[in-house]
Design a protein around this motif. Structure first.
Motif, PDB file in Angstrom:
ATOM      1  N   CYS A  49     -20.391  35.278  27.926  1.00  0.00           N
ATOM      2  CA  CYS A  49     -21.713  34.955  28.449  1.00  0.00           C
ATOM      3  C   CYS A  49     -22.780  35.144  27.369  1.00  0.00           C
ATOM      4  O   CYS A  49     -22.775  36.149  26.652  1.00  0.00           O
ATOM      5  CB  CYS A  49     -22.032  35.850  29.639  1.00  0.00           C
ATOM      6  N   LEU A  50     -23.680  34.178  27.289  1.00  0.00           N
ATOM      7  CA  LEU A  50     -24.731  34.197  26.281  1.00  0.00           C
ATOM      8  C   LEU A  50     -26.104  34.273  26.949  1.00  0.00           C
ATOM      9  O   LEU A  50     -26.350  33.618  27.964  1.00  0.00           O
ATOM     10  CB  LEU A  50     -24.681  32.939  25.417  1.00  0.00           C
ATOM     11  N   GLY A  51     -27.011  35.042  26.328  1.00  0.00           N
ATOM     12  CA  GLY A  51     -28.382  35.105  26.803  1.00  0.00           C
ATOM     13  C   GLY A  51     -28.486  35.568  28.247  1.00  0.00           C
ATOM     14  O   GLY A  51     -27.909  36.591  28.635  1.00  0.00           O
ATOM     15  N   LYS A  52     -29.225  34.805  29.057  1.00  0.00           N
ATOM     16  CA  LYS A  52     -29.436  35.165  30.463  1.00  0.00           C
ATOM     17  C   LYS A  52     -28.130  35.231  31.251  1.00  0.00           C
ATOM     18  O   LYS A  52     -28.049  35.908  32.279  1.00  0.00           O
ATOM     19  CB  LYS A  52     -30.392  34.168  31.126  1.00  0.00           C
ATOM     20  N   ALA A  53     -27.104  34.536  30.769  1.00  0.00           N
ATOM     21  CA  ALA A  53     -25.820  34.510  31.472  1.00  0.00           C
ATOM     22  C   ALA A  53     -25.110  35.860  31.428  1.00  0.00           C
ATOM     23  O   ALA A  53     -24.167  36.084  32.189  1.00  0.00           O
ATOM     24  CB  ALA A  53     -24.914  33.431  30.882  1.00  0.00           C
ATOM     25  N   THR A  54     -25.548  36.780  30.551  1.00  0.00           N
ATOM     26  CA  THR A  54     -24.917  38.112  30.530  1.00  0.00           C
ATOM     27  C   THR A  54     -25.096  38.823  31.866  1.00  0.00           C
ATOM     28  O   THR A  54     -24.356  39.759  32.168  1.00  0.00           O
ATOM     29  CB  THR A  54     -25.496  38.981  29.393  1.00  0.00           C
ATOM     30  N   LYS A  55     -26.040  38.361  32.660  1.00  0.00           N
ATOM     31  CA  LYS A  55     -26.254  38.967  33.985  1.00  0.00           C
ATOM     32  C   LYS A  55     -25.114  38.659  34.957  1.00  0.00           C
ATOM     33  O   LYS A  55     -25.017  39.284  36.012  1.00  0.00           O
ATOM     34  CB  LYS A  55     -27.574  38.493  34.581  1.00  0.00           C
ATOM     35  N   VAL A  56     -24.258  37.681  34.611  1.00  0.00           N
ATOM     36  CA  VAL A  56     -23.155  37.328  35.510  1.00  0.00           C
ATOM     37  C   VAL A  56     -21.799  37.792  34.966  1.00  0.00           C
ATOM     38  O   VAL A  56     -20.761  37.413  35.503  1.00  0.00           O
ATOM     39  CB  VAL A  56     -23.113  35.805  35.796  1.00  0.00           C
ATOM     40  N   CYS A  57     -21.801  38.613  33.923  1.00  0.00           N
ATOM     41  CA  CYS A  57     -20.535  39.100  33.355  1.00  0.00           C
ATOM     42  C   CYS A  57     -19.659  39.762  34.419  1.00  0.00           C
ATOM     43  O   CYS A  57     -18.459  39.501  34.499  1.00  0.00           O
ATOM     44  CB  CYS A  57     -20.793  40.090  32.215  1.00  0.00           C
ATOM     45  N   GLU A  58     -20.265  40.614  35.231  1.00  0.00           N
ATOM     46  CA  GLU A  58     -19.500  41.321  36.253  1.00  0.00           C
ATOM     47  C   GLU A  58     -18.937  40.364  37.302  1.00  0.00           C
ATOM     48  O   GLU A  58     -17.826  40.554  37.797  1.00  0.00           O
ATOM     49  CB  GLU A  58     -20.360  42.387  36.931  1.00  0.00           C
ATOM     50  N   LEU A  59     -19.717  39.342  37.634  1.00  0.00           N
ATOM     51  CA  LEU A  59     -19.256  38.342  38.599  1.00  0.00           C
ATOM     52  C   LEU A  59     -17.996  37.654  38.092  1.00  0.00           C
ATOM     53  O   LEU A  59     -17.005  37.515  38.819  1.00  0.00           O
ATOM     54  CB  LEU A  59     -20.353  37.309  38.848  1.00  0.00           C
ATOM     55  N   LEU A  60     -18.004  37.232  36.829  1.00  0.00           N
ATOM     56  CA  LEU A  60     -16.850  36.545  36.252  1.00  0.00           C
ATOM     57  C   LEU A  60     -15.645  37.477  36.139  1.00  0.00           C
ATOM     58  O   LEU A  60     -14.506  37.052  36.303  1.00  0.00           O
ATOM     59  CB  LEU A  60     -17.193  35.954  34.886  1.00  0.00           C
ATOM     60  N   ALA A  61     -15.906  38.746  35.851  1.00  0.00           N
ATOM     61  CA  ALA A  61     -14.819  39.713  35.730  1.00  0.00           C
ATOM     62  C   ALA A  61     -14.093  39.903  37.055  1.00  0.00           C
ATOM     63  O   ALA A  61     -12.913  40.269  37.085  1.00  0.00           O
ATOM     64  CB  ALA A  61     -15.364  41.054  35.227  1.00  0.00           C
ATOM     65  N   ASP A  62     -14.782  39.617  38.166  1.00  0.00           N
ATOM     66  CA  ASP A  62     -14.186  39.789  39.496  1.00  0.00           C
ATOM     67  C   ASP A  62     -13.314  38.613  39.921  1.00  0.00           C
ATOM     68  O   ASP A  62     -12.600  38.696  40.920  1.00  0.00           O
ATOM     69  CB  ASP A  62     -15.287  39.980  40.549  1.00  0.00           C
ATOM     70  N   TRP A  63     -13.357  37.499  39.186  1.00  0.00           N
ATOM     71  CA  TRP A  63     -12.612  36.310  39.590  1.00  0.00           C
ATOM     72  C   TRP A  63     -11.107  36.500  39.400  1.00  0.00           C
ATOM     73  O   TRP A  63     -10.653  37.284  38.560  1.00  0.00           O
ATOM     74  CB  TRP A  63     -13.062  35.104  38.757  1.00  0.00           C
ATOM     75  N   ASP A  64     -10.338  35.746  40.201  1.00  0.00           N
ATOM     76  CA  ASP A  64      -8.881  35.734  40.040  1.00  0.00           C
ATOM     77  C   ASP A  64      -8.505  35.142  38.688  1.00  0.00           C
ATOM     78  O   ASP A  64      -9.257  34.340  38.126  1.00  0.00           O
ATOM     79  CB  ASP A  64      -8.227  34.908  41.155  1.00  0.00           C
ATOM     80  N   LYS A  65      -7.330  35.527  38.209  1.00  0.00           N
ATOM     81  CA  LYS A  65      -6.874  35.074  36.894  1.00  0.00           C
ATOM     82  C   LYS A  65      -5.436  34.573  36.980  1.00  0.00           C
ATOM     83  O   LYS A  65      -4.686  34.983  37.861  1.00  0.00           O
ATOM     84  CB  LYS A  65      -6.979  36.217  35.878  1.00  0.00           C
ATOM     85  N   THR A  66      -5.088  33.678  36.045  1.00  0.00           N
ATOM     86  CA  THR A  66      -3.735  33.132  35.974  1.00  0.00           C
ATOM     87  C   THR A  66      -3.187  33.330  34.567  1.00  0.00           C
ATOM     88  O   THR A  66      -3.893  33.110  33.588  1.00  0.00           O
ATOM     89  CB  THR A  66      -3.724  31.633  36.337  1.00  0.00           C
ATOM     90  N   TYR A  67      -1.938  33.768  34.506  1.00  0.00           N
ATOM     91  CA  TYR A  67      -1.294  34.066  33.226  1.00  0.00           C
ATOM     92  C   TYR A  67       0.071  33.388  33.131  1.00  0.00           C
ATOM     93  O   TYR A  67       0.781  33.259  34.139  1.00  0.00           O
ATOM     94  CB  TYR A  67      -1.058  35.572  33.071  1.00  0.00           C
ATOM     95  N   ARG A  68       0.425  32.999  31.915  1.00  0.00           N
ATOM     96  CA  ARG A  68       1.784  32.558  31.608  1.00  0.00           C
ATOM     97  C   ARG A  68       2.404  33.681  30.778  1.00  0.00           C
ATOM     98  O   ARG A  68       1.871  34.052  29.725  1.00  0.00           O
ATOM     99  CB  ARG A  68       1.759  31.242  30.824  1.00  0.00           C
TER     100      ARG A  68
END
Length: 297
Positions: A49-68
């Protein structure tokens, strides 16, 4: 300053902190944050996240993830992956059917004990720092959700699989736990993160590519705008005469916003300024015909 989210392809050998440091050098700005650690030996999607988007870092960290991932059976290490010290080796005597059933048994919710080699903190100190000092501390199991495990190939002692899971899931630990269930031990040999929420590996950019795009003035075209993260919310625009209320993060009433996109029920909305720029997420309270601020950008 640049504002938005870059879908970075983290290459092997880089820590998440290394990626942020390199981007600060490329972009010439300090306000940058990553959305969760990815092991140095792992590669793949790391939204930054860049600039103002750093305010949503925690939101993105909460998302589901997929791994190979590639699971190696018959080997136990102190880090739960092949980079660590080998603690034990055993012969793999289980059948392919038994291995398959053991893996699938982890689907759903399970209590996972975080590994010692992790960035979690205990009494203010990171676990991996304690591990490097030769110390082991008790860790509480945390419930994680394994939504799906798709097995691509079983050629014992290796299994290739894709795992879709909740935040906070350690794939290294999943591999270790599967090995324990099979009865021969196991560790992770390879890991590629293919997706974090809306960010997919196919659209990710390596750091060298980001540097070139920045030099060409084309980076913004390859970034996600902040409001794209809230695309499911209704879009509401404040009337020009009430713009200052929005600028100051004040509550707004129905008469102070345009009719287009007006929500029909309680819930969050994207709030845009009269110039069309996204400024905040507000919550609409239908009974009071009122919008109250949730997060300002």
């Amino acid at each position: 300053m640049i504002h938005g989210i870059i879908n970075v392809y983290k290459e092997k050998g880089y820590t998440s902190h290394d990626v942020v440091a390199r981007l600060r050098g490329i972009l010439g700005q300090k306000r940058i944050g990553h959305t969760g650690t990815l092991d140095p030996d792992a590669e793949g999607v790391l939204p930054v996240c860049l600039g103002k988007a750093t305010k949503v870092c925690e939101l993105l960290a909460d998302w589901d993830k997929t791994y190979r991932a590639i699971l190696l059976l018959g080997q136990v290490t102190d880090t739960q992956d092949v980079s660590g010290e080998i603690l034990e080796t055993r012969e793999v005597t289980a059948s392919i059917k038994e291995v398959y059933e053991a893996i699938q048994s982890f689907k759903g919710e399970y209590a996972q004990v975080p590994p010692m080699y992790s960035a979690l903190k205990v009494n203010g100190k990171k676990l991996y720092e304690l591990a490097r000092e030769g110390k082991t501390v008790e860790r509480k199991a945390r419930n994680v959700q394994i939504h799906e495990i798709k097995i691509h190939e079983i050629v014992l002692p290796r299994i290739s699989m894709t795992v879709n899971c909740s935040k906070g899931t350690y794939i290294r630990t999943l591999c270790h736990d599967i090995g324990q269930k099979v009865g021969c031990g196991g560790c992770m040999e390879q890991l590629l993160r293919t997706q974090v929420g809306m960010f997919r590996v196919e659209e990710s950019l390596r750091l060298d590519e980001i540097e070139v795009l920045h030099d060409l003035g084309q980076l913004q075209e390859h970034m996600a705008a902040i409001d794209s993260l809230f695309s499911l919310y209704p879009a509401v625009t404040v009337k020009q005469e009430y713009q200052k209320l929005l600028d100051n993060g004040n509550e707004l009433y129905g008469r102070q916003v345009g009719k287009q996109g007006f929500p029909g029920q309680d819930g969050p909305v994207r709030m845009y300024g009269s110039d069309g720029n996204f400024q905040a997420v507000y919550e609409y309270l239908k009974k009071e015909n009122r919008f109250r601020p949730m997060k300002m950008f």
